[in-house]
Design a protein around this motif. Structure first.
Motif, PDB file in Angstrom:
ATOM      1  N   GLU A  20      35.489  24.063 -60.101  1.00  0.00           N
ATOM      2  CA  GLU A  20      36.283  22.832 -60.216  1.00  0.00           C
ATOM      3  C   GLU A  20      37.580  22.939 -59.424  1.00  0.00           C
ATOM      4  O   GLU A  20      38.021  21.954 -58.806  1.00  0.00           O
ATOM      5  CB  GLU A  20      36.600  22.550 -61.681  1.00  0.00           C
ATOM      6  CG  GLU A  20      35.411  22.094 -62.505  1.00  0.00           C
ATOM      7  CD  GLU A  20      35.794  21.636 -63.898  1.00  0.00           C
ATOM      8  OE1 GLU A  20      34.911  21.142 -64.619  1.00  0.00           O
ATOM      9  OE2 GLU A  20      36.983  21.761 -64.272  1.00  0.00           O
ATOM     10  N   LYS A  72      38.040  24.767 -56.706  1.00  0.00           N
ATOM     11  CA  LYS A  72      37.672  24.654 -55.293  1.00  0.00           C
ATOM     12  C   LYS A  72      37.554  23.184 -54.897  1.00  0.00           C
ATOM     13  O   LYS A  72      38.080  22.755 -53.854  1.00  0.00           O
ATOM     14  CB  LYS A  72      36.345  25.378 -55.026  1.00  0.00           C
ATOM     15  CG  LYS A  72      35.936  25.371 -53.551  1.00  0.00           C
ATOM     16  CD  LYS A  72      34.568  25.996 -53.327  1.00  0.00           C
ATOM     17  CE  LYS A  72      33.473  24.997 -53.597  1.00  0.00           C
ATOM     18  NZ  LYS A  72      32.138  25.483 -53.121  1.00  0.00           N
ATOM     19  N   GLU A  73      36.887  22.399 -55.718  1.00  0.00           N
ATOM     20  CA  GLU A  73      36.722  20.970 -55.428  1.00  0.00           C
ATOM     21  C   GLU A  73      38.070  20.248 -55.423  1.00  0.00           C
ATOM     22  O   GLU A  73      38.308  19.360 -54.589  1.00  0.00           O
ATOM     23  CB  GLU A  73      35.782  20.345 -56.458  1.00  0.00           C
ATOM     24  CG  GLU A  73      34.342  20.834 -56.348  1.00  0.00           C
ATOM     25  CD  GLU A  73      33.454  20.289 -57.451  1.00  0.00           C
ATOM     26  OE1 GLU A  73      33.959  19.500 -58.280  1.00  0.00           O
ATOM     27  OE2 GLU A  73      32.264  20.652 -57.493  1.00  0.00           O
ATOM     28  N   TYR A  74      38.953  20.631 -56.330  1.00  0.00           N
ATOM     29  CA  TYR A  74      40.263  19.992 -56.411  1.00  0.00           C
ATOM     30  C   TYR A  74      41.094  20.295 -55.167  1.00  0.00           C
ATOM     31  O   TYR A  74      41.711  19.394 -54.584  1.00  0.00           O
ATOM     32  CB  TYR A  74      40.998  20.473 -57.664  1.00  0.00           C
ATOM     33  CG  TYR A  74      42.394  19.913 -57.808  1.00  0.00           C
ATOM     34  CD1 TYR A  74      42.590  18.588 -58.214  1.00  0.00           C
ATOM     35  CD2 TYR A  74      43.510  20.698 -57.541  1.00  0.00           C
ATOM     36  CE1 TYR A  74      43.870  18.067 -58.345  1.00  0.00           C
ATOM     37  CE2 TYR A  74      44.794  20.187 -57.675  1.00  0.00           C
ATOM     38  CZ  TYR A  74      44.965  18.876 -58.077  1.00  0.00           C
ATOM     39  OH  TYR A  74      46.237  18.354 -58.200  1.00  0.00           O
ATOM     40  N   GLN A 116      39.816  18.335 -52.342  1.00  0.00           N
ATOM     41  CA  GLN A 116      40.184  16.926 -52.483  1.00  0.00           C
ATOM     42  C   GLN A 116      41.617  16.659 -52.042  1.00  0.00           C
ATOM     43  O   GLN A 116      41.865  15.749 -51.248  1.00  0.00           O
ATOM     44  CB  GLN A 116      40.005  16.496 -53.940  1.00  0.00           C
ATOM     45  CG  GLN A 116      40.407  15.049 -54.203  1.00  0.00           C
ATOM     46  CD  GLN A 116      40.369  14.709 -55.697  1.00  0.00           C
ATOM     47  OE1 GLN A 116      39.964  15.524 -56.523  1.00  0.00           O
ATOM     48  NE2 GLN A 116      40.800  13.516 -56.040  1.00  0.00           N
ATOM     49  N   ASN A 171      36.146  17.942 -46.589  1.00  0.00           N
ATOM     50  CA  ASN A 171      34.826  17.539 -47.052  1.00  0.00           C
ATOM     51  C   ASN A 171      33.970  18.777 -47.292  1.00  0.00           C
ATOM     52  O   ASN A 171      33.727  19.544 -46.371  1.00  0.00           O
ATOM     53  CB  ASN A 171      34.164  16.624 -46.009  1.00  0.00           C
ATOM     54  CG  ASN A 171      32.853  16.022 -46.511  1.00  0.00           C
ATOM     55  OD1 ASN A 171      32.369  16.376 -47.573  1.00  0.00           O
ATOM     56  ND2 ASN A 171      32.301  15.102 -45.726  1.00  0.00           N
ATOM     57  N   ILE A 172      33.529  18.971 -48.520  1.00  0.00           N
ATOM     58  CA  ILE A 172      32.710  20.162 -48.834  1.00  0.00           C
ATOM     59  C   ILE A 172      31.274  19.780 -49.133  1.00  0.00           C
ATOM     60  O   ILE A 172      30.493  20.604 -49.619  1.00  0.00           O
ATOM     61  CB  ILE A 172      33.309  20.961 -50.011  1.00  0.00           C
ATOM     62  CG1 ILE A 172      33.418  20.087 -51.276  1.00  0.00           C
ATOM     63  CG2 ILE A 172      34.648  21.546 -49.638  1.00  0.00           C
ATOM     64  CD1 ILE A 172      33.866  20.864 -52.502  1.00  0.00           C
ATOM     65  N   GLN A 173      30.906  18.551 -48.853  1.00  0.00           N
ATOM     66  CA  GLN A 173      29.518  18.139 -49.087  1.00  0.00           C
ATOM     67  C   GLN A 173      28.595  18.709 -48.016  1.00  0.00           C
ATOM     68  O   GLN A 173      28.964  18.841 -46.871  1.00  0.00           O
ATOM     69  CB  GLN A 173      29.420  16.610 -49.093  1.00  0.00           C
ATOM     70  CG  GLN A 173      30.283  15.972 -50.175  1.00  0.00           C
ATOM     71  CD  GLN A 173      29.889  16.412 -51.593  1.00  0.00           C
ATOM     72  OE1 GLN A 173      28.701  16.614 -51.869  1.00  0.00           O
ATOM     73  NE2 GLN A 173      30.861  16.575 -52.450  1.00  0.00           N
TER      74      GLN A 173
END
Length: 224
Positions: free
Chosen positions: A210, A212-214, A217, A222-224
C-alpha cells in the motif's frame, strides 16, 4: 506536499518481521526470570533504543530487574534466529525497494539496531546494495523519538528533510519523523495505529504494498 526524493526505512517491523520474534524471545526470557511480558508493554518500547528500553522496563518491573543479563540472552537468541533464517522480510519489502530504485529515489535505512546485527540481517537477505546509506544505533547519541537518526540519514544521502518520506511501525519512529519535518508513513506491525500515531503520521497503511502505491500516486508514477 513537497516532492519526495528519498525514502528512509526503519528496519525492525518494517523491512524485517523482527518485532514478533523479539516479543516471543522477551516473553520466554521474562518468564524464565519470574516476570510476565505482554504485547502491550513491548509495543510501548518499540523503536526507542536499548538504553531507553532498559529504563522503561525497570520502571515497569522494578529496579531489581536483571535487564543486562536478560539482554545478553535476548541478543544470543535473536542472533541464532537470524542465522537460522527465522526472521523473514516483511511482505512487500523487496517490491518497494525495487520500485524506489527503479524510479531513482534515494533509499536509506535508519535503525536503532546495533551495526553488527543490522549488517548480518542485510547480508542474509542480500539487500545491502539496495540502500544508498545506512544509519544505525551506533551512529547516534539520541534514540527515537529524537529525530537525530532521520536527520543524519537525510544528510548522508544529500536530500533535504522536507523531501524525505519515512516508513515506520512504532510510535517513537513516527514521532521522530514528524519532528524531523519529514513525511511520516506508518505501516502496521505489532503496533496498530493509535491516537498518537495518527496525530503525527500522514497516513497509516496495512503493508508495504500500500505504501508503494501511495508513493507512486503522489509522485505521479504509473505502476500498472
Amino acid at each position: 506536499m513537497k516532492k519526495i526524493k528519498a525514502v528512509l526505512f526503519d528496519m525492525d517491523g518494517v523491512i524485517f518481521d523482527t518485532e514478533r520474534i523479539y516479543l516471543e524471545h522477551w516473553i520466554e526470557i521474562f518468564q524464565k526470570h519470574g516476570y510476565t511480558m505482554t504485547q502491550e508493554v513491548y509495543a510501548s518500547v518499540m523503536g526507542r533504543g536499548r538504553e531507553n528500553v532498559m529504563k522503561i522496563f525497570k520502571e515497569v518491573y522494578g529496579q531489581d530487574l536483571p535487564i543486562l543479563e536478560m539482554y545478553k540472552e535476548k541478543d544470543k537468541m535473536l542472533k541464532q534466529a537470524v542465522e537460522e533464517g527465522k526472521v523473514p522480510m516483511k511482505p512487500g519489502a523487496k517490491e518497494i525497494l525495487g520500485f524506489l530504485k527503479n524510479n531513482n529515489f534515494k533509499i536509506a535505512l535508519a535503525t536503532s539496531a546495533k551495526r553488527d546485527r543490522m549488517i548480518m540481517q542485510l547480508k542474509m537477505a542480500n539487500i545491502e546494495a539496495e540502500f544508498d546509506a545506512v544509519i544505525c544505533g551506533d551512529d547516534i547519541t539520541k534514540s527515537k523519538p529524537n529525530p537525530e537518526i532521520f536527520l543524519k540519514a537525510a544528510q548522508s544521502i544529500g536530500i533535504a528533510p522536507e523531501n524525505c518520506a519515512v516508513v515506520e511501525d512504532s510510535s517513537a519512529g513516527i514521532d521522530a519523523a514528524y519532528k524531523a519535518e519529514m513525511l511520516a508513513l506508518h505501516v502496521e506491525d505489532l503496533k496498530k495505529p493509535d491516537e498518537e500515531i495518527l496525530k503525527y503520521c500522514k497516513k497509516s497503511f496495512k503493508d508495504l504494498f500500500e505504501i508503494k502505491e501511495y508513493i507512486a500516486q503522489i509522485s505521479n508514477i504509473n505502476i500498472q
